[in-house]
Design a protein around this motif. Sequence first.
Motif, PDB file in Angstrom:
ATOM      1  N   VAL A   1       0.843  -1.197   0.000  1.00  0.00           N
ATOM      2  CA  VAL A   1       0.000   0.000   0.000  1.00  0.00           C
ATOM      3  C   VAL A   1       0.877   1.246   0.000  1.00  0.00           C
ATOM      4  N   ILE A   2       0.535   2.206  -0.852  1.00  0.00           N
ATOM      5  CA  ILE A   2       1.172   3.525  -0.841  1.00  0.00           C
ATOM      6  C   ILE A   2       0.133   4.541  -0.403  1.00  0.00           C
ATOM      7  N   VAL A   3       0.401   5.253   0.689  1.00  0.00           N
ATOM      8  CA  VAL A   3      -0.472   6.323   1.161  1.00  0.00           C
ATOM      9  C   VAL A   3      -0.011   7.614   0.487  1.00  0.00           C
ATOM     10  N   ALA A   4      -0.811   8.082  -0.470  1.00  0.00           N
ATOM     11  CA  ALA A   4      -0.437   9.250  -1.270  1.00  0.00           C
ATOM     12  C   ALA A   4      -1.442  10.379  -1.065  1.00  0.00           C
ATOM     13  N   THR A   5      -1.845  10.564   0.172  1.00  0.00           N
ATOM     14  CA  THR A   5      -2.840  11.599   0.490  1.00  0.00           C
ATOM     15  C   THR A   5      -2.206  12.914   0.910  1.00  0.00           C
ATOM     16  N   GLY A   6      -0.870  12.994   0.898  1.00  0.00           N
ATOM     17  CA  GLY A   6      -0.209  14.216   1.326  1.00  0.00           C
ATOM     18  C   GLY A   6      -0.217  14.372   2.831  1.00  0.00           C
ATOM     19  N   GLY A   7       0.145  15.553   3.299  1.00  0.00           N
ATOM     20  CA  GLY A   7       0.227  15.779   4.742  1.00  0.00           C
ATOM     21  C   GLY A   7      -0.726  16.832   5.270  1.00  0.00           C
ATOM     22  N   TYR A   8      -1.542  17.421   4.378  1.00  0.00           N
ATOM     23  CA  TYR A   8      -2.434  18.507   4.786  1.00  0.00           C
ATOM     24  C   TYR A   8      -3.881  18.070   4.572  1.00  0.00           C
ATOM     25  N   HIS A   9      -4.519  17.587   5.625  1.00  0.00           N
ATOM     26  CA  HIS A   9      -5.842  16.989   5.471  1.00  0.00           C
ATOM     27  C   HIS A   9      -6.978  17.830   6.035  1.00  0.00           C
ATOM     28  N   ARG A  10      -6.738  18.486   7.149  1.00  0.00           N
ATOM     29  CA  ARG A  10      -7.839  19.145   7.853  1.00  0.00           C
ATOM     30  C   ARG A  10      -7.415  20.550   8.276  1.00  0.00           C
ATOM     31  N   PRO A  11      -8.132  21.591   7.806  1.00  0.00           N
ATOM     32  CA  PRO A  11      -7.787  22.955   8.221  1.00  0.00           C
ATOM     33  C   PRO A  11      -7.895  23.096   9.743  1.00  0.00           C
ATOM     34  N   ILE A  12      -6.928  23.768  10.330  1.00  0.00           N
ATOM     35  CA  ILE A  12      -6.918  23.968  11.780  1.00  0.00           C
ATOM     36  C   ILE A  12      -7.771  25.198  12.117  1.00  0.00           C
ATOM     37  N   VAL A  13      -8.736  24.996  12.981  1.00  0.00           N
ATOM     38  CA  VAL A  13      -9.547  26.099  13.509  1.00  0.00           C
ATOM     39  C   VAL A  13      -9.507  25.969  15.029  1.00  0.00           C
ATOM     40  N   PRO A  14      -9.060  26.998  15.737  1.00  0.00           N
ATOM     41  CA  PRO A  14      -8.933  26.886  17.196  1.00  0.00           C
ATOM     42  C   PRO A  14     -10.293  26.769  17.879  1.00  0.00           C
ATOM     43  N   ARG A  15     -10.327  26.085  19.012  1.00  0.00           N
ATOM     44  CA  ARG A  15     -11.578  25.945  19.752  1.00  0.00           C
ATOM     45  C   ARG A  15     -12.139  27.300  20.174  1.00  0.00           C
ATOM     46  N   SER A  16     -11.278  28.279  20.354  1.00  0.00           N
ATOM     47  CA  SER A  16     -11.781  29.602  20.757  1.00  0.00           C
ATOM     48  C   SER A  16     -12.654  30.234  19.682  1.00  0.00           C
ATOM     49  N   ALA A  17     -12.621  29.689  18.458  1.00  0.00           N
ATOM     50  CA  ALA A  17     -13.507  30.195  17.412  1.00  0.00           C
ATOM     51  C   ALA A  17     -14.970  30.029  17.803  1.00  0.00           C
ATOM     52  N   GLU A  18     -15.241  29.085  18.704  1.00  0.00           N
ATOM     53  CA  GLU A  18     -16.610  28.874  19.166  1.00  0.00           C
ATOM     54  C   GLU A  18     -17.152  30.087  19.908  1.00  0.00           C
ATOM     55  N   ARG A  19     -16.259  30.965  20.358  1.00  0.00           N
ATOM     56  CA  ARG A  19     -16.679  32.134  21.121  1.00  0.00           C
ATOM     57  C   ARG A  19     -16.870  33.372  20.248  1.00  0.00           C
ATOM     58  N   LEU A  20     -16.753  33.223  18.945  1.00  0.00           N
ATOM     59  CA  LEU A  20     -17.063  34.341  18.067  1.00  0.00           C
ATOM     60  C   LEU A  20     -18.554  34.653  18.135  1.00  0.00           C
ATOM     61  N   PRO A  21     -18.936  35.915  18.084  1.00  0.00           N
ATOM     62  CA  PRO A  21     -20.361  36.253  18.038  1.00  0.00           C
ATOM     63  C   PRO A  21     -21.045  35.550  16.861  1.00  0.00           C
ATOM     64  N   PRO A  22     -22.255  35.071  17.033  1.00  0.00           N
ATOM     65  CA  PRO A  22     -22.907  34.254  16.000  1.00  0.00           C
ATOM     66  C   PRO A  22     -23.159  34.975  14.679  1.00  0.00           C
ATOM     67  N   HIS A  23     -23.212  36.307  14.690  1.00  0.00           N
ATOM     68  CA  HIS A  23     -23.483  37.015  13.447  1.00  0.00           C
ATOM     69  C   HIS A  23     -22.250  37.120  12.556  1.00  0.00           C
ATOM     70  N   ILE A  24     -21.087  36.765  13.072  1.00  0.00           N
ATOM     71  CA  ILE A  24     -19.851  36.856  12.283  1.00  0.00           C
ATOM     72  C   ILE A  24     -19.653  35.572  11.488  1.00  0.00           C
ATOM     73  N   VAL A  25     -19.478  35.710  10.195  1.00  0.00           N
ATOM     74  CA  VAL A  25     -19.216  34.568   9.321  1.00  0.00           C
ATOM     75  C   VAL A  25     -17.768  34.135   9.499  1.00  0.00           C
ATOM     76  N   GLN A  26     -17.549  32.854   9.706  1.00  0.00           N
ATOM     77  CA  GLN A  26     -16.179  32.369   9.789  1.00  0.00           C
ATOM     78  C   GLN A  26     -15.996  31.178   8.858  1.00  0.00           C
ATOM     79  N   ILE A  27     -14.900  31.201   8.100  1.00  0.00           N
ATOM     80  CA  ILE A  27     -14.564  30.130   7.173  1.00  0.00           C
ATOM     81  C   ILE A  27     -13.066  29.868   7.274  1.00  0.00           C
ATOM     82  N   ASP A  28     -12.615  28.751   6.704  1.00  0.00           N
ATOM     83  CA  ASP A  28     -11.180  28.490   6.616  1.00  0.00           C
ATOM     84  C   ASP A  28     -10.708  28.782   5.199  1.00  0.00           C
TER      85      ASP A  28
END
Length: 422
Positions: free
Chosen positions: A134-161
């Motif tokens: 088996v060759i794992v050829a998925t690279g090393g960058y799989h999931r954008p990092i979003v800090p848990r503190s992002a949960e404390r953003l006001p709900p009206h603010i749009v947040q994306i990665d």
Amino acid sequence: MNGPLNNPQLPVAVIGGGQAGLSISWHLKQLGIEHRVFERHGVAHEWRHARWDSFCLVTPNWQCRLPGFDYAADFGGRDPKGFMLKDEIVRYLEAYVASFDPPLLTGVSVERVRAVDGGFDIRTSSGRWHAAQVIVATGGYHRPIVPRSAERLPPHIVQIDACAYRNPQQLPDGAVLVVGTGQSGAQIAEDLHRAGRRVHLAVGTAPRSPRVYRGREVTEWLTDSGYYAITLDQHPQKETVREKTNHYLSGRDGGKAIDLRQFAADGMQLYGRFETIADGVVHFAPDLRRNLDRADDSYRGIQTAVDAYIAANGIDAPAEPHYVPVWEPQTEPLTLDLTAAGISSVIWCIGFASDYQWLEAPVFDGRGQPVQTRGVTPVEGLYFLGLPWQNTWGSGRFADVGADAAYLAQQIAKHQAATAAA
């Protein structure tokens, strides 16, 4: 090629159909080794669907050298010193697939790979398979990092990665906070800035690079001086170089350096590294000046290395002064009141995490990173391809993933021959 085949027994399975998986497939076909490439989406999916509209490569087109596929001769590339835009990258990969017809299974998700006696058990959305290697050829960058503190953003603010950002028009009216200054963060901040948006930028520790120096594109100097040929075992930083953030620069407008200080001089608000959010206020580290200085030190360090190469080889090249800062922070703002600043959107550009939860094999270190030497792991028959600094600077890029694939193809062929002789 789509859907399951009649025989679920495979000599070789390749997980991932990006440039790494396609490169090893090309070499395996040259060696006559039967294999299948499992791709959960389609050809060039990440380039097509996880990049913004103005995205372009930061490496020049002449460094796009997938196995058996020359940028100019085979793709008809007209601008070797230019930088491919997103749509052209998609066409490049589509043309590569058409050039050698790899045994590609698209729309097939690999849900689990488990090391068993005699090979690997593979569970997919299209059934179960067994592979000797088996060759794992998925690279090393799989999931954008979003800090848990992002949960404390006001709900009206749009947040994306960064993967979800497309253009300034997709965001609601108002100011934008961009967090992170790697290649994505710096370029997205510029994209918004050029569109006339009010941008607040949290500056991280990423280094930066000149684009052109002393009459030539810097990648040409670094190629001639042998930097790109330095292997991991030769590098003075050894394996720690894998943890370094990529230098930020741009291929936009024919290629250019990115200077955050110039952004600030033109009205962008800079802060230090993002720390946390509390009660609608973002808090930053007091390291803006240090981060800018270190990025410039990296820039000047590359200039110094080029100077040394020119002097050592007696090359006639025009003199050019080293970079001088165009702006200095008079103060370091440590907080940002989101409401007062009119922030309507936050874009997280602080990197990516690896995700190998689907792979059940004892090949990971304490941080969850694969233990491998040039892609060969301690588990017999299991390999990785397309990782940053797997062997050289270009290992995770179009530049040298093909060279790494050639090496692994030989290892796979040796393993196959040894197994047959046993």
